[in-house]
Design an enzyme around this catalytic site. Structure first.
Site, PDB file in Angstrom:
ATOM      1  N   SER A  17       0.833  -1.205   0.000  1.00 49.97           N
ATOM      2  CA  SER A  17       0.000   0.000   0.000  1.00 49.97           C
ATOM      3  C   SER A  17       0.865   1.250   0.000  1.00 49.97           C
ATOM      4  O   SER A  17       0.600   2.207  -0.744  1.00 49.97           O
ATOM      5  CB  SER A  17      -0.901   0.028   1.239  1.00 49.97           C
ATOM      6  OG  SER A  17      -1.768  -1.078   1.244  1.00 49.97           O
ATOM      7  N   ARG A  42       1.077   7.960   6.026  1.00 54.36           N
ATOM      8  CA  ARG A  42       0.191   7.131   6.841  1.00 54.36           C
ATOM      9  C   ARG A  42      -1.201   7.766   6.971  1.00 54.36           C
ATOM     10  O   ARG A  42      -2.207   7.054   7.061  1.00 54.36           O
ATOM     11  CB  ARG A  42       0.805   6.816   8.210  1.00 54.36           C
ATOM     12  CG  ARG A  42       0.062   5.716   8.977  1.00 54.36           C
ATOM     13  CD  ARG A  42       0.903   5.082  10.070  1.00 54.36           C
ATOM     14  NE  ARG A  42       1.915   4.205   9.536  1.00 54.36           N
ATOM     15  CZ  ARG A  42       1.700   2.937   9.166  1.00 54.36           C
ATOM     16  NH1 ARG A  42       0.507   2.390   9.308  1.00 54.36           N
ATOM     17  NH2 ARG A  42       2.672   2.213   8.676  1.00 54.36           N
ATOM     18  N   HIS A  45      -2.746   6.697   3.854  1.00 56.52           N
ATOM     19  CA  HIS A  45      -3.016   5.253   3.962  1.00 56.52           C
ATOM     20  C   HIS A  45      -4.313   4.982   4.714  1.00 56.52           C
ATOM     21  O   HIS A  45      -5.076   4.096   4.369  1.00 56.52           O
ATOM     22  CB  HIS A  45      -1.826   4.573   4.656  1.00 56.52           C
ATOM     23  CG  HIS A  45      -2.002   3.113   4.909  1.00 56.52           C
ATOM     24  ND1 HIS A  45      -2.309   2.603   6.151  1.00 56.52           N
ATOM     25  CD2 HIS A  45      -1.935   2.049   4.072  1.00 56.52           C
ATOM     26  CE1 HIS A  45      -2.397   1.287   6.063  1.00 56.52           C
ATOM     27  NE2 HIS A  45      -2.187   0.920   4.828  1.00 56.52           N
TER      28      HIS A  45
END
Lengths: 215, 215
Positions: A17, A42, A45
């Site tokens: 990812s 992040r 994400h």
């Protein structure tokens, strides 16, 4: 319609990812500042929302300062049980810290009612009685940020870092701007966006850098 | 810069937020289907992301079917502790339901390792041993949706509803499309977006309609 799934090993999904996020940033011509890169990635994400490349703002060396605070045993105070649930408590505990959330505490509910405030405001008032260095991870309640701003102005509290990422529509934008006016290290998502998931993701991005992950 | 905060009473903040969302939808000329309106608005409330007006898709009368299932004592299974933490368990308990999350269970970790799957896959396998009607609220792991699809195809499980809103980059889009191919009631966020916060928000939007709130 035939749906084709990618064959990715369980342990590789998160890494893959992050590679896809990196590729997409490259395609968009976006180069992130090295020291903030893992935090921004992040946040993307956890939301699949590339707006975080633009709306996340960092005070100088905020990530390094956060890591130093954690190494010195800082605790993380959240304004939701959701954010608390999402933070990796294992790495934090290695350094003596823990995640605190006072939102469901009975005394907080009583104080909030007594003073006509939100429970988030009352939970900040409870947090300042703690004798440990504190990082605030606020993903929900702008009133928590407003109360932090007041207590900082009155020199009643000096947090190690404020993660100011409440989401929403009433005083959210404004409360974040207040934090930018303090001299406290911050990571703030300007504008309306954010959330408990973003608050937890930012904490985890900092914690994972202190562990053995490079994403 | 002088920052002006709006003066909104603590109890009024959420209601005011929903009014602002309604106003903004009106300005954009967006009219939401009545029976899905509160779910879509709560997803926007939790993310400040109006993309959810477009990417949330509902099977026929999904919200009504969910309410009926909850009235019959359905439990909600989540794929993260975060989503579990975010769901209003009080209203659910009134009807005999509870929120279940098997992700941190030791036997789930063992089964995942043994079969080379994600813990999310193993936690779905654990869920099917439950004898109660189940609603799945999947905000994180596409592998959970893929496993649900397989078990539905093999007629080993018949969920009351699947809330399919994992977020991310690997097999996320595809796993959601799989759920759309089943005959199980669904609420799905097509595309990459979603998250544990969205999963919890959708559950809460359903639960609040069964309580005394009209937003």
């Amino acid at each position: 319609m035939k749906i084709e799934l990618q064959n990715v090993l369980p342990d590789e999904i998160e890494k893959r990812s992050f590679e896809l996020i990196s590729m997409e940033l490259k395609e968009k011509g976006i180069v992130l500042p090295k020291e903030n890169e893992l935090v921004i990635k992040r946040a993307i994400h956890t939301s699949a929302d590339f707006d975080y490349t633009e709306n996340l703002v960092f005070s100088e060396h905020a990530v390094q300062k956060a890591m130093e605070a954690i190494r010195n045993g800082a605790c993380i105070v959240t304004d939701t049980q959701m954010a608390k649930a999402g933070i990796n408590k294992k790495i934090l505990a290695k350094y003596g810290g823990e995640v605190l959330c006072f939102m469901s505490d009975e005394d907080v509910a009583i104080q909030a009612k007594k003073h006509g405030t939100t429970r988030a405001t009352a939970s900040i008032d409870k947090a300042i009685t703690y004798q440990k260095p504190l990082i605030f991870a606020i993903g929900n309640a702008p009133t928590a940020l407003v109360r932090l701003y007041e207590l900082i102005s009155e020199q009643k509290i000096k947090p190690q870092l404020i993660i100011g990422v409440p989401v929403g529509f009433v005083n959210v934008v404004e409360s974040k701007e207040l934090i930018l006016q303090t001299d406290i290290p911050y990571i703030v998502a300007r504008g309306r966006k954010g959330g408990s998931n973003i608050a937890a993701a930012i904490c985890n991005a900092i914690l994972y850098q202190m562990g053995d992950r490079d994403f």
